[in-house]
Write a protein that holds these residues in place. Structure first.
Motif, mmCIF file in Angstrom:
data_model
loop_
_atom_site.group_PDB
_atom_site.id
_atom_site.type_symbol
_atom_site.label_atom_id
_atom_site.label_comp_id
_atom_site.label_asym_id
_atom_site.label_seq_id
_atom_site.Cartn_x
_atom_site.Cartn_y
_atom_site.Cartn_z
ATOM 1 N N ASP A 1 42.675 46.581 41.351
ATOM 2 C CA ASP A 1 43.209 45.643 42.345
ATOM 3 C C ASP A 1 42.901 45.999 43.800
ATOM 4 O O ASP A 1 42.595 47.146 44.135
ATOM 5 N N ASP A 2 43.104 44.999 44.629
ATOM 6 C CA ASP A 2 43.134 45.060 46.093
ATOM 7 C C ASP A 2 41.735 45.181 46.708
ATOM 8 O O ASP A 2 41.259 44.276 47.359
ATOM 9 N N HIS B 1 43.181 37.807 44.000
ATOM 10 C CA HIS B 1 44.413 38.543 44.316
ATOM 11 C C HIS B 1 44.914 38.123 45.712
ATOM 12 O O HIS B 1 45.467 38.946 46.434
ATOM 13 N N HIS C 1 47.636 39.254 50.473
ATOM 14 C CA HIS C 1 48.540 40.143 49.741
ATOM 15 C C HIS C 1 50.010 39.952 50.108
ATOM 16 O O HIS C 1 50.805 40.899 50.132
ATOM 17 N N HIS D 1 43.977 50.580 40.657
ATOM 18 C CA HIS D 1 43.676 50.128 42.018
ATOM 19 C C HIS D 1 42.427 50.820 42.566
ATOM 20 O O HIS D 1 42.105 51.935 42.158
#
Ligand code: ZN
Length: 272
Positions: free
Chosen positions: A96-97, A145, A149, A235
């Motif tokens: 992620d991210d 995503h 955020h 991540h």
């Protein structure tokens, strides 16, 4: 018992030798080709031996398992999933991210050919999308995503839609493909999130069963063993979240833990 243990160990050694032989030479090469391949591949094999040895995943299913369906009212929603219904001993790696763009991580994933899905946030990954494009060229998919955020749950439909559809458009422009999967930041979502995601062209809202955090034993300590089809949250950890270690090391430990529990890493998009 000891005899059975030794036999199993011998079988394992034989299997890894066979796998190594196939990797090094292929099946149809002649003796001299094999010798040449062995000579030229020696340094690569030596470097590889320090990396985790992975269990190869089974072939993807011919028909994808069914996604959960909306209960009765006909509302179009991208319903949440945290595992894939399968009996195969596979788990799925989602990263992620996009805060860290670590070349050592990319190089290891290229060498090991580990499949993974990248859930990218524009505000975190957007300063170096070419890094993620290189990972995409290895066969990995880029997924959504959000743009910034934000915690989506509780926000009005228009705001949630802007975060999700905005990133759909951005990722399609940069990576040439429109994402089909979405992960809400922190996992927080409500009915509006699922509706907005579906309206942006998302098939499923992807949550997780196992969460990997540097420096914590987490789901791989043995008390919560992996189950077939589990989705694993990982991540692109930036330095400040790595507890003094490296992304490559955390990833290696994760892959070793998955393998030790007898699981292969498969590609999520082959199943959903
Ligand atoms: Zn996130």
């Amino acid at each position: 018992m000891q005899r059975a243990g030794r036999t199993t160990t011998t079988m394992r050694r034989l299997t890894s030798l066979i796998v190594a032989a196939v990797l090094a030479g292929g099946c149809g090469s002649t003796h001299s080709e094999k010798a040449a391949a062995e000579r030229s591949h020696q340094p690569v094999t030596a470097a590889r031996s320090t990396l985790p040895q992975l269990i190869p995943p089974p072939p993807p299913p011919r028909i994808k398992p069914p996604l959960p369906t909306s209960p009765g009212n006909g509302t179009h929603r991208a319903l949440p999933i945290d595992r894939i219904p399968t009996r195969e001993r596979v788990v799925f790696l989602t990263v992620d991210d996009g805060a860290a763009k670590d070349p050592a991580f990319a190089e290891m994933m290229r060498t090991l050919r580990v499949p993974f899905s990248m859930f990218l946030t524009d505000s975190l990954a957007g300063d170096d999308y070419p890094y993620f494009a290189r990972l995409q060229r290895l066969g990995n998919k880029v997924q959504n995503h959000t743009l910034s955020h934000k915690r989506l749950a509780g926000l009005p439909y228009a705001d949630q839609r802007a975060e999700i559809c905005g990133q759909q458009n951005r990722l399609r422009k940069v990576f040439g493909e429109r994402p089909t999967l979405f992960r809400p930041p922190y996992g927080y979502h409500d009915a509006t999130t699922l509706r907005a995601a579906a309206d942006c062209g998302i098939r499923a809202t992807v949550l997780w069963r196992a969460n990997v955090q540097p420096g914590k034993p987490g789901p791989f300590a043995g008390d919560h063993p992996l189950r077939p089809g589990d989705i694993v949250l990982f991540h692109f950890f930036p330095k400040e979240r790595l507890e003094g270690t490296t992304l490559k090391k955390v990833t290696e430990d994760l892959l070793r833990a998955i393998t030790a529990q007898g699981f292969a890493v498969a590609r999520l998009e082959d199943y959903v």
